[in-house]
Write an enzyme that holds these catalytic residues in place. Structure first.
Site, mmCIF file in Angstrom:
data_model
loop_
_atom_site.group_PDB
_atom_site.id
_atom_site.type_symbol
_atom_site.label_atom_id
_atom_site.label_comp_id
_atom_site.label_asym_id
_atom_site.label_seq_id
_atom_site.Cartn_x
_atom_site.Cartn_y
_atom_site.Cartn_z
ATOM 1 N N HIS A 134 -7.280 3.116 -3.778
ATOM 2 C CA HIS A 134 -6.738 3.474 -2.450
ATOM 3 C C HIS A 134 -5.836 4.684 -2.600
ATOM 4 O O HIS A 134 -4.645 4.558 -2.875
ATOM 5 C CB HIS A 134 -5.975 2.271 -1.868
ATOM 6 N N HIS A 179 -8.918 0.212 6.292
ATOM 7 C CA HIS A 179 -7.486 -0.063 6.391
ATOM 8 C C HIS A 179 -7.310 -1.134 7.473
ATOM 9 O O HIS A 179 -7.841 -0.980 8.588
ATOM 10 C CB HIS A 179 -6.717 1.185 6.833
ATOM 11 N N GLU A 183 -1.927 -2.956 7.845
ATOM 12 C CA GLU A 183 -0.845 -2.143 7.255
ATOM 13 C C GLU A 183 0.374 -2.304 8.163
ATOM 14 O O GLU A 183 1.407 -2.820 7.749
ATOM 15 C CB GLU A 183 -1.280 -0.674 7.157
ATOM 16 N N ASP A 186 -1.886 5.470 -2.475
ATOM 17 C CA ASP A 186 -2.104 5.858 -1.074
ATOM 18 C C ASP A 186 -2.037 7.379 -0.885
ATOM 19 O O ASP A 186 -3.078 8.021 -0.789
ATOM 20 C CB ASP A 186 -1.117 5.132 -0.146
ATOM 21 N N ASP A 187 -0.822 7.921 -0.786
ATOM 22 C CA ASP A 187 -0.642 9.367 -0.599
ATOM 23 C C ASP A 187 0.482 9.801 -1.542
ATOM 24 O O ASP A 187 1.625 10.011 -1.120
ATOM 25 C CB ASP A 187 -0.268 9.659 0.861
HETATM 26 N N1 HPA Z 1 -2.867 4.524 6.580
HETATM 27 C C1 HPA Z 1 -3.719 5.034 7.451
HETATM 28 N N2 HPA Z 1 -4.224 6.241 7.330
HETATM 29 C C2 HPA Z 1 -3.882 6.985 6.288
HETATM 30 C C3 HPA Z 1 -2.996 6.505 5.357
HETATM 31 C C4 HPA Z 1 -2.455 5.195 5.506
HETATM 32 O O1 HPA Z 1 -1.654 4.683 4.716
HETATM 33 N N3 HPA Z 1 -2.849 7.489 4.450
HETATM 34 C C5 HPA Z 1 -3.642 8.513 4.822
HETATM 35 N N4 HPA Z 1 -4.257 8.210 5.938
HETATM 36 ZN ZN ZN Z 2 -4.357 4.600 3.010
#
Ligand code: HPA
Ligand code: ZN
Length: 346
Positions: free
Chosen positions: A25, A205, A208, A286-287
């Site tokens: 992810h 996703h 979250e 994630d990012d």
């Molecule tokens: N959630 C949803 N979209 C996204 C995310 C995330 O954590 N990171 C990059 N796009």
């Molecule tokens: Zn993500």
């Protein structure tokens, strides 16, 4: 499952770093570091919203997912050529290899970039070439998962899927990302059915920020094999039982959850509870450029905050291979390497 010897808190970060792992992810656009962003901006003549790397980095403070998505989108404006996508993915793969990631399933999207006038080919060919080169350069496997943007329409997702079809062989699967609240999975049930018919792997996703109902519908309406994030599942005992029984993996991203205020502190994160409930949880970044750390920083900071130990480390690395889409033979090889590290670690 290997019975693991205890490891002292001082030695645990070394073990977390050394253990081979899969990352499942990670949005490649979210790995674009400010330094590379400025270099690409210069190369492509794109003016930047911030005067320098430091002021850009200091703007990375978010109240929620949407807050982050707005600034994340601005960062993608510097990406213009196939080489830009190659350079971005190559930088991530080098960084991941240094963290002993031996396999990566990388999220990307095309809708952001086609929205900026780029072609689907530029995006996918650049990313794919970096994945191919990573095998020789870093000895790791890597593949690509196309995420539909859920704030856009079903029709736009269908158009996106049609555009990628000529490049189908360069894709492992499809996922669903972007603004979650108000865009439930069932909005994309027909697109996912089409992707499934094409033999693509399915993830989404869910849970979250949004409630457990979104996880149920990702499973039942989209028929995904994995849930990205999914941390809201602990609010629903019946869902927890389903995830454990069907061994549906969750790709958890602790530092992302902290930075987007899904949990007020890492000490309050539910990763430990997910593992105790027998859920196939994994740790991911994630990012990483935006959330303050690559995969090993996610491991070390979360382990310190939650007092997790070597057995949890083994479980999470093992889960990452179980949850991946690699074939059984490669899975066995990676798990053998994992066992070797745990058996010899002093
Ligand atoms: N959630 C949803 N979209 C996204 C995310 C995330 O954590 N990171 C990059 N796009
Ligand atoms: Zn993500």
């Amino acid at each position: 499952m290997l019975k693991v010897k205890p490891v002292s808190p001082e030695r645990l970060p070394d073990l977390l770093r050394l253990m081979p792992k899969a990352e499942l992810h990670m949005h490649i656009e979210g790995s674009l570091e400010p330094e590379l962003m400025f270099a690409l901006g210069l190369r492509n003549g794109v003016s930047m919203a911030y005067p320098d790397v430091e002021s850009l980095r200091s703007a990375y403070v978010f109240d929620n997912l949407q807050d982050f998505l707005d600034i994340y989108h601005t960062g993608t404006l510097v990406l213009r050529t196939e080489q830009d996508f190659y350079d971005m993915a190559h930088a991530y793969l080098a960084r991941a290899a240094a963290d002993n990631v031996v396999h990566a399933e990388i999220f990307f999207d095309t809708q952001t970039h086609t929205g900026h006038g780029l072609s689907t080919e530029v995006v996918i060919n650049g990313l794919h070439r970096a994945c191919v080169d990573a095998r020789a350069e870093f000895g790791m496997s890597a593949s690509l998962i196309l995420c539909f943007l859920r704030h856009l329409s079903e029709k736009e997702a269908f158009e996106c899927l049609e555009q990628v079809l000529p490049l189908r062989d360069k894709l492992l699967g499809v996922g669903l990302a972007s603004s979650e609240l108000g865009h439930p999975p069932e909005k994309f049930a027909r697109v996912f059915a089409r992707a499934r018919a094409l033999g693509l792997r399915l993830v989404a996703h869910a849970g979250e920020e949004a409630p457990p109902a979104y996880i149920w519908s990702a499973l039942d309406a989209l028929k995904v094999a994995r849930i990205d994030h999914g941390v809201q599942a602990t609010r629903d005992p019946a869902l927890m039982a389903r995830l454990a029984k069907d061994r549906i993996p969750l790709t958890v991203c602790p530092l992302s959850n902290l930075k987007l205020r899904v949990f007020p502190t890492l000490a309050e994160h539910n990763l430990g509870r997910l593992l105790e409930a027998g859920i196939v949880a994994t740790v991911n970044s994630d990012d990483p450029s935006y959330f303050g750390g690559y995969i090993n920083q996610n491991f070390t900071q979360t382990f310190a905050a939650l007092n997790l130990g070597a057995q949890h480390a083994y479980q999470l690395a093992h889960n990452s291979f179980e949850a991946s889409f690699i074939d059984d033979e490669l899975k066995r090889q990676y798990i053998d390497r994992l066992n070797g590290v745990f058996e010899t670690f002093q």
